[in-house]
Design an enzyme around this catalytic site. Structure first.
Site, short mmCIF file in Angstrom:
data_model
loop_
_atom_site.label_atom_id
_atom_site.label_comp_id
_atom_site.label_asym_id
_atom_site.label_seq_id
_atom_site.Cartn_x
_atom_site.Cartn_y
_atom_site.Cartn_z
N LEU A 1 0.81 -1.23 0.00
CA LEU A 1 0.00 0.00 0.00
C LEU A 1 0.84 1.28 0.00
CD1 LEU A 1 -3.01 -0.95 2.33
CD2 LEU A 1 -2.86 -1.14 -0.15
N THR B 1 2.10 2.64 -2.80
CA THR B 1 1.47 3.42 -3.88
C THR B 1 0.07 2.89 -4.20
OG1 THR B 1 2.53 2.04 -5.54
CG2 THR B 1 3.66 4.07 -4.97
N THR C 1 8.75 -3.95 -19.10
CA THR C 1 8.45 -2.63 -19.67
C THR C 1 9.22 -2.34 -20.95
OG1 THR C 1 8.69 -0.26 -19.24
CG2 THR C 1 10.18 -1.69 -18.08
N TYR D 1 14.84 2.98 -13.91
CA TYR D 1 13.64 2.15 -13.88
C TYR D 1 13.77 1.01 -14.90
CZ TYR D 1 8.98 0.62 -15.17
OH TYR D 1 7.90 -0.16 -15.48
N LYS E 1 14.26 -3.18 -14.24
CA LYS E 1 13.37 -4.22 -14.78
C LYS E 1 14.14 -5.17 -15.71
CE LYS E 1 8.88 -3.16 -13.57
NZ LYS E 1 7.46 -3.16 -13.93
N HIS F 1 1.92 10.83 -14.87
CA HIS F 1 1.65 10.28 -16.21
C HIS F 1 0.81 11.22 -17.06
CE1 HIS F 1 2.56 6.57 -13.90
NE2 HIS F 1 3.31 6.39 -14.96
N1 UFG Z 1 4.58 14.08 -20.34
C1 UFG Z 1 4.40 15.45 -20.52
N2 UFG Z 1 3.85 16.17 -19.51
C2 UFG Z 1 3.45 15.61 -18.32
C3 UFG Z 1 3.63 14.20 -18.16
C4 UFG Z 1 4.20 13.48 -19.19
O1 UFG Z 1 4.76 16.00 -21.57
O2 UFG Z 1 2.98 16.33 -17.44
C5 UFG Z 1 5.18 13.30 -21.44
C6 UFG Z 1 6.47 12.59 -21.06
O3 UFG Z 1 7.58 13.46 -21.16
C7 UFG Z 1 6.47 11.47 -22.08
C8 UFG Z 1 4.99 11.13 -22.26
O4 UFG Z 1 4.27 12.27 -21.78
O5 UFG Z 1 6.96 11.97 -23.31
C9 UFG Z 1 4.55 9.92 -21.48
O6 UFG Z 1 4.98 10.09 -20.14
P1 UFG Z 1 4.41 9.22 -18.93
O7 UFG Z 1 5.05 9.74 -17.69
O8 UFG Z 1 2.94 9.15 -19.02
O9 UFG Z 1 4.94 7.76 -19.27
P2 UFG Z 1 6.44 7.24 -19.59
O10 UFG Z 1 6.54 7.10 -21.09
O11 UFG Z 1 7.48 8.04 -18.92
O12 UFG Z 1 6.45 5.84 -18.87
C10 UFG Z 1 5.40 4.93 -18.94
C11 UFG Z 1 5.37 4.14 -17.65
C12 UFG Z 1 6.63 3.35 -17.52
C13 UFG Z 1 6.84 2.53 -18.77
C14 UFG Z 1 6.80 3.35 -20.01
C15 UFG Z 1 6.90 2.44 -21.21
O13 UFG Z 1 5.22 5.02 -16.53
O14 UFG Z 1 6.51 2.53 -16.39
O15 UFG Z 1 5.60 4.07 -20.04
O16 UFG Z 1 6.81 3.12 -22.41
F1 UFG Z 1 8.05 1.94 -18.72
#
Ligand code: UFG
Length: 339
Positions: free
Chosen positions: A34, A36, A119, A143, A147, A191
């Site tokens: 718990l 997250t 991932t 990360y 993995k 995200h």
């Molecule tokens: N992004 C923005 N603004 C925000 C949040 C995110 O521009 O406020 C962009 C990020 O820079 C990235 C895209 O949106 O280009 C997606 O970002 P996320 O944080 O939603 O997801 P990530 O791609 O960083 O990571 C996710 C999961 C990981 C996984 C990965 C695999 O969180 O666990 O996808 O592709 F490994």
């Protein structure tokens, strides 16, 4: 009835897994610390044990009490790319060491099947897209590195102890259960899709797009989105695959289509009918330009057929959850919105 253990069953993807397993008639045991996850996200028909998988005595207690467990679904990892850049050891401890502790205890209890949430981040900046399972894995963030180590640890544990595994390499996950009863709720939220929807619902002022000078058609990062419902089905198929006596293997799970951050924003504007103000900000560390899966292997070998293949539909389910649960599970004191 098959009894399975879901580690991280109170988390975003784990809770969808538990729900889907119960719908399909499995007997489900959940372990979650718990940190997250959310107690309220766990389907009431599952038996829940609160604790940490690195605590081997706690895990021994669970396996002793639940002596019918046949397989383990492992969702209990930290998964925030930018956090891992700042706190790498947190990731190697929880994720990588967690896997070592888990496999030790599984081996003691003669449990020989594990389905693991890996991932796309294990590939790093790919040489080409779509990415195939056989392509080089050179992570560019801790990360992804944590993995990749977990995958290698499972490989050698299979060689030595015969613990069979399927590593499912997810691309970007978005969406919620269509009835809006479970969904994504992280603190803080990092995200893209939930942040866009927080702006749509007025919880945040605007979206900051992290960089528009990437090597992509519109300069913003391109990602491949998959719905948690479809991920859950892939896990069940992966267990069937191991139960049929097949060898350990890794499969990509994605839609094979890329959407840029700009395109996701536009899709969310369409779905919600809200303006969703946005501004381009600086790059965030650890973001590969483009991640798109070749996922024909999962379709061919596991028989996986994702039901959500349109990001609008995925965003619609996430929006339904957001509207029904404006404060998520409402079990945290902190507020991570920016005003
Ligand atoms: N992004 C923005 N603004 C925000 C949040 C995110 O521009 O406020 C962009 C990020 O820079 C990235 C895209 O949106 O280009 C997606 O970002 P996320 O944080 O939603 O997801 P990530 O791609 O960083 O990571 C996710 C999961 C990981 C996984 C990965 C695999 O969180 O666990 O996808 O592709 F490994």
């Amino acid at each position: 009835m098959t009894t399975v253990l879901v580690l991280g069953g109170a988390g975003y993807i784990g809770s969808h897994m538990v729900d889907r397993l119960i719908t399909k008639g499995y007997d489900v045991v959940v372990v979650d610390n718990l940190v997250t996850g959310h107690r309220k996200a766990i389907n009431a028909k599952a038996r829940f044990y609160e604790g940490d998988l690195r605590d081997k005595d706690f895990m021994r207690g669970v396996f002793k009490k639940e002596d019918k467990i046949e397989a383990v679904f492992h969702f209990a990892a930290f998964s925030i790319v930018p956090e891992s850049m700042k706190k790498p050891l947190k990731y190697f401890d929880n994720n990588t060491y967690g896997m070592i502790a888990l496999l030790e205890v599984m081996n003691e209890f003669n449990i020989k099947k594990i389905i693991f949430s890996s991932t796309a981040a294990t590939y790093g900046n790919p040489e080409h897209v779509p990415i195939k399972e056989t392509d080089p894995q050179n992570p560019i963030n801790p990360y992804g590195a944590s993995k990749l180590m977990m995958e290698k640890i499972m490989h050698w544990s299979d060689e030595a102890y015969g613990i069979k595994f399927v590593a499912l390499r997810y691309f970007n996950v978005a969406g919620a259960k269509p009835d809006g009863s479970i969904g994504e709720d992280h603190h803080p939220e990092t995200h893209l899709v939930p942040i866009i929807l927080q702006v749509a619902s007025g919880k945040r002022d605007k979206l900051y797009i992290f960089g528009d000078d990437y090597n992509t058609p519109d300069g913003t990062n391109v990602r491949d989105y998959v719905h948690p419902f479809d991920l859950a089905d892939a896990h069940i198929l992966a267990l069937d695959y191991l139960n049929a006596g097949n060898p350990s293997d890794a499969f990509n799970l994605g839609s094979s289509t890329g959407f840029s951050n700009e395109e996701m924003l536009e899709a969310a504007r369409d779905v919600t009918g809200k303006p969703i103000p946005a501004e381009v900000g600086p790059r965030r560390g650890g973001d590969p330009d483009t991640l798109i899966a070749a996922s024909d292997k999962a379709r061919k070998v596991l028989g996986w057929q994702p039901k959500f293949d349109d990001v609008h539909e995925m965003i619609k389910t996430a929006w339904n959850w957001t509207v029904k649960h404006p404060n998520g599970y409402d079990d945290r004191n902190d507020q991570d919105a920016n005003h």
